[in-house]
Scaffold this active site. Structure first.
Site, PDB file in Angstrom:
ATOM      1  N   ASP A  35       0.829  -1.213   0.000  1.00 55.69           N
ATOM      2  CA  ASP A  35       0.000   0.000   0.000  1.00 55.69           C
ATOM      3  C   ASP A  35       0.857   1.255   0.000  1.00 55.69           C
ATOM      4  O   ASP A  35       0.535   2.246  -0.679  1.00 55.69           O
ATOM      5  CB  ASP A  35      -0.927   0.007   1.216  1.00 55.69           C
ATOM      6  CG  ASP A  35      -2.014  -1.060   1.127  1.00 55.69           C
ATOM      7  OD1 ASP A  35      -2.258  -1.556   0.010  1.00 55.69           O
ATOM      8  OD2 ASP A  35      -2.594  -1.395   2.174  1.00 55.69           O
ATOM      9  N   SER A  80     -12.506 -22.242 -33.378  1.00 56.90           N
ATOM     10  CA  SER A  80     -13.337 -22.931 -32.391  1.00 56.90           C
ATOM     11  C   SER A  80     -12.904 -24.391 -32.342  1.00 56.90           C
ATOM     12  O   SER A  80     -11.947 -24.787 -33.015  1.00 56.90           O
ATOM     13  CB  SER A  80     -14.813 -22.803 -32.763  1.00 56.90           C
ATOM     14  OG  SER A  80     -15.032 -23.272 -34.082  1.00 56.90           O
ATOM     15  N   LYS A 116     -10.541 -27.105 -20.487  1.00 62.01           N
ATOM     16  CA  LYS A 116     -11.286 -26.149 -21.297  1.00 62.01           C
ATOM     17  C   LYS A 116     -12.024 -25.212 -20.332  1.00 62.01           C
ATOM     18  O   LYS A 116     -13.105 -25.520 -19.846  1.00 62.01           O
ATOM     19  CB  LYS A 116     -12.275 -26.850 -22.222  1.00 62.01           C
ATOM     20  CG  LYS A 116     -12.926 -25.924 -23.248  1.00 62.01           C
ATOM     21  CD  LYS A 116     -13.788 -26.711 -24.221  1.00 62.01           C
ATOM     22  CE  LYS A 116     -14.308 -25.804 -25.333  1.00 62.01           C
ATOM     23  NZ  LYS A 116     -15.156 -24.711 -24.815  1.00 62.01           N
ATOM     24  N   GLU A 179      -8.261 -17.199 -21.892  1.00 58.92           N
ATOM     25  CA  GLU A 179      -9.655 -17.270 -21.447  1.00 58.92           C
ATOM     26  C   GLU A 179      -9.802 -16.443 -20.181  1.00 58.92           C
ATOM     27  O   GLU A 179      -9.112 -16.677 -19.178  1.00 58.92           O
ATOM     28  CB  GLU A 179     -10.047 -18.721 -21.159  1.00 58.92           C
ATOM     29  CG  GLU A 179     -11.522 -18.969 -21.120  1.00 58.92           C
ATOM     30  CD  GLU A 179     -12.127 -19.188 -22.495  1.00 58.92           C
ATOM     31  OE1 GLU A 179     -13.372 -19.347 -22.557  1.00 58.92           O
ATOM     32  OE2 GLU A 179     -11.401 -19.196 -23.501  1.00 58.92           O
ATOM     33  N   CYS A 420     -50.721  -9.437  -1.731  1.00 63.34           N
ATOM     34  CA  CYS A 420     -51.729  -8.400  -1.437  1.00 63.34           C
ATOM     35  C   CYS A 420     -53.069  -8.644  -2.111  1.00 63.34           C
ATOM     36  O   CYS A 420     -54.002  -7.857  -1.938  1.00 63.34           O
ATOM     37  CB  CYS A 420     -51.192  -7.031  -1.845  1.00 63.34           C
ATOM     38  SG  CYS A 420     -51.054  -6.814  -3.639  1.00 63.34           S
ATOM     39  N   CYS A 440     -48.000  -3.207  -2.156  1.00 63.44           N
ATOM     40  CA  CYS A 440     -47.967  -4.645  -1.884  1.00 63.44           C
ATOM     41  C   CYS A 440     -46.885  -4.933  -0.840  1.00 63.44           C
ATOM     42  O   CYS A 440     -45.727  -4.544  -1.019  1.00 63.44           O
ATOM     43  CB  CYS A 440     -47.673  -5.403  -3.173  1.00 63.44           C
ATOM     44  SG  CYS A 440     -47.277  -7.140  -2.931  1.00 63.44           S
TER      45      CYS A 440
END
Length: 685
Positions: A35, A80, A116, A179, A420, A440
């Site tokens: 920090d 793909s 995968k 990915e 209601c 309601c």
């Protein structure tokens, strides 16, 4: 030590620490030390903005919201995969491939097995070690430019190598594929937060990754717990010659990319039967992984063999995804329950005889809406097929009428609200059935839960139990504004509500009065108005009490507010009861005004408040960052694309398509001299 040397030291220190933390799961720095280094870096960069570099760790902080994502043409088609669903199919695939290779390639043939990951596929481009652009897969040839959002993903190195490393050559041009995903525990926690706020939850990790990366505001993406696995080297100019997929992954790991080493295994061709067994074992135990996978991928390891085998259409011949069909189980539908949400939507849900599905015991499943129940002809008491969609959300797939005994009860959708008793309504273009009664009890309870939630007004010590007690049991609250008109003397008579508990409630309510108006607007529960949209509206409407007087056309002029959102806001505030609530909240002391903008106040007289600029081309007298800062100080907005809402284009040398578009649609164009004169005149007023 000079300022530049101090910056380089701090950046290396922070980059190394982040790499250790997010990739190696360790850290040599304590939280306090990290920090302190971070604050020093930001302090120096604020004082010397000219020294800020694209690879600085500070650039992971989200920038300005985008209007839309530009299209990106991939330098390499992102292929793909063809799926197979049995070990026999895997063996047959290998038997067909081997004869297509020359004898020397057959002798050196090897295979790689890797998970995968269930996420969103992206391509990352680096030039001379710097992260330049990131894009979604799209259709494989063209994706969306989500660079600003990808910069917020901590595991993506902004500079390679991510940590100082001797002997690792950095390619002049490097393109990798990976990915973006989310860990299971982070996904569950984020969905739980959304559910508590009655926001729409994500159906599965892939939808979460896609939705998070497609946030128009990078600041929102930065709040999402996204991570990355890199699984392919697409292009490397000036890098080493790497003959195998396994060697390429090792090289990417040396550069600082996260690679799933522990889950990747190599097999010689004679060990292909062992690969098949390993693939089955992997799918048997995938539920134990900290992230979701939707299969396992087998690949030819040799790059030369991959090139010979080529591809069919968009699928490589040298790789297959081995999956199993989603697990389905049979159980009994005990009851169809209905729930009322904060917007009045009445939703059916299945209560089931408990049954394990994919390692989780399921007792309830979504039924979406009344039409869905009717389409499946579901009856209470039916034997039903249940599956976890995407291995996450349980849903009822179908009933099994052949197992009916005659004791099953057809479900009759309610015509009245279960809370209601108001008559439910259904708009022509919607499947949802709604309770139209704003008073309601269940609807109001959900609205109060949202109003006090952490993402809205964040009223401490006020939660679901208080909402239910004060609305449904004691009737202390009849509309949202009653939260600030509670009868404390009567509450003090309730069991468990002693002086300290009441004090905590009062303190939480008082603290929430100072929340910015965008938080209040979001808290009101207007459909489609999340915090990001609320901030856009409040940026254009400085006083929230003026919002009921804005027309739909007025709201549609706000960048990021389309017709559906504008109509939802005007419809909501057209109700006199909603207007009274807003007035009552103002009288209770809640903040209705945005913060004063001293620089923008001066610019209102100068004429730049709300003006939109686009900067393009190379500037010589100052940097784009300097021009942007000066414009914002004068109340103007700076965006990245030219449209009919653009007021000026600042065009430097070699300005391209943005300048051409501005000329085509008639947007005023400023060169550097004209810009300096404009700024000088305004600042001198």
């Amino acid at each position: 030590m000079t300022v530049q040397e101090r910056l380089r030291h701090l950046r290396r220190l922070i980059q190394t620490s982040q790499h250790q933390y997010y990739i190696d799961d360790r850290s040599d720095l304590s939280d306090e030390e990290f920090d302190a280094a971070w604050e020093q870096l930001l302090e120096i960069e604020r004082a010397h903005p000219e020294l800020v570099t694209p690879d600085s760790p500070s650039q992971r902080i989200g920038g300005s919201p985008a209007r839309q994502f530009a299209e990106v043409e991939h330098s390499h088609t992102l292929l793909s995969l063809t799926n197979v669903f049995s070990t026999e199919d895997l063996m047959t695939w290998r038997e067909r491939l081997v004869p297509q290779l020359e004898p020397d390639l057959q002798e050196s043939l090897g295979w790689v097995l890797e998970p995968k990951i269930d996420g969103l596929s992206v391509a990352l481009e680096y030039r001379n070690g710097l992260f330049m652009r990131g894009a979604t897969r799209g259709n494989g040839d063209v994706g969306e430019d989500v660079t600003a959002n990808l910069r917020t993903v901590k595991q993506i190195p902004l500079h390679i190598p991510a940590v100082p490393s001797a002997g690792v050559p950095v390619p002049e041009v490097l393109t990798v594929r990976g990915e973006v995903y989310v860990r299971k525990e982070d996904f569950a926690a984020f969905n739980a937060t959304l559910a508590a706020q009655e926001e729409r939850v994500y159906a599965n990790p892939r939808n979460f990754a896609a939705g998070s990366l497609r946030q128009l505001d990078p600041n929102e993406s930065s709040r999402r717990p996204l991570r990355l696995w890199v699984f392919e080297l697409l292009d490397s100019e000036g890098g080493p010659d790497l003959p195998t997929h396994e060697a390429r992954l090792t090289f990417l790991a040396q550069l600082g990319f996260p690679v799933a080493h522990d889950a990747i295994h190599r097999f010689a061709d004679g060990e292909f039967a062992a690969l098949v067994e390993a693939a089955d074992r992997f799918l048997d135990t995938k539920a134990d992984l900290p992230y979701e996978v939707d299969g396992v991928v087998a690949k030819v390891d040799g790059i030369a063999a991959q090139r010979v085998l080529g591809q069919t259409g968009r699928d490589p011949r040298w790789a297959r995804a081995y999956k199993r069909a989603g697990e389905q189980v049979v159980t009994r539908l005990l009851e169809i329950e209905t729930f009322v949400g904060r917007t009045g939507v009445v939703t059916p849900r299945a209560r089931l005889a408990p049954v394990p599905v994919g390692g989780v015991v399921v007792e309830h499943a979504t039924l979406h809406n009344f039409d869905y129940v009717a389409s499946l002809d579901l009856r209470e008491g039916d034997q039903v097929v249940v599956m976890r969609a995407g291995d996450v959300i349980p849903r009822v797939v179908k009933a099994l009428p052949e197992h009916r005994t005659g004791n099953e009860c057809p479900w009759i959708p309610p015509e009245r609200c279960p809370s209601c008793d108001a008559v439910l309504v259904q708009q022509e273009d919607q499947v949802a059935h709604r309770c139209p009664n704003p008073n309601c009890p269940k609807q109001l309870t959900r609205a109060i839960e949202h109003f006090v939630s952490r993402g809205a007004l964040d009223i401490r010590s006020f939660g679901s139990k208080q909402a239910m007690l004060f609305v449904e049991e004691e009737r202390f609250i009849r509309d949202v504004s009653d939260v600030y008109r509670l009868p404390w003397s009567e509450i003090g008579q309730l069991e468990g509500y002693k002086a300290l508990r009441i004090k905590n409630l009062k303190d939480g309510l008082a603290a929430a009065k100072a929340r910015p108006p965008a938080r209040l607007l979001h808290a009101l529960g207007i459909p489609f108005v999340g915090l990001q949209v609320a901030e856009l509206i409040c940026g254009a409407v400085p006083n929230l009490l003026e919002l009921p007087h804005c027309s739909q056309d007025d709201l549609e002029l706000i960048d990021g507010v389309g017709p559906e959102i504008a109509r939802a806001v005007t419809d909501f505030l057209a109700d006199p009861a909603r207007r009274r609530e807003l007035q009552a909240l103002a009288l209770s002391g809640l903040c209705m005004l945005g913060p004063e903008k001293t620089a923008a106040t001066a610019s209102e007289e100068a004429g730049l408040a709300g003006k939109t600029f686009v900067i393009t081309g190379k500037l010589s007298g100052f940097t784009r960052s300097e021009a942007t800062v000066r414009l914002k100080e004068l109340g103007a907005k700076v965006t990245g694309s030219v449209s009919g809402k653009t007021d000026y284009v600042l065009a430097g040398k070699d300005a391209g398509s943005k300048l051409a578009k501005a000329q085509k649609i008639g947007v005023p164009i400023l060169d550097e001299l004209g810009f300096q004169e404009l700024i000088g005149n305004l600042e001198g007023d």
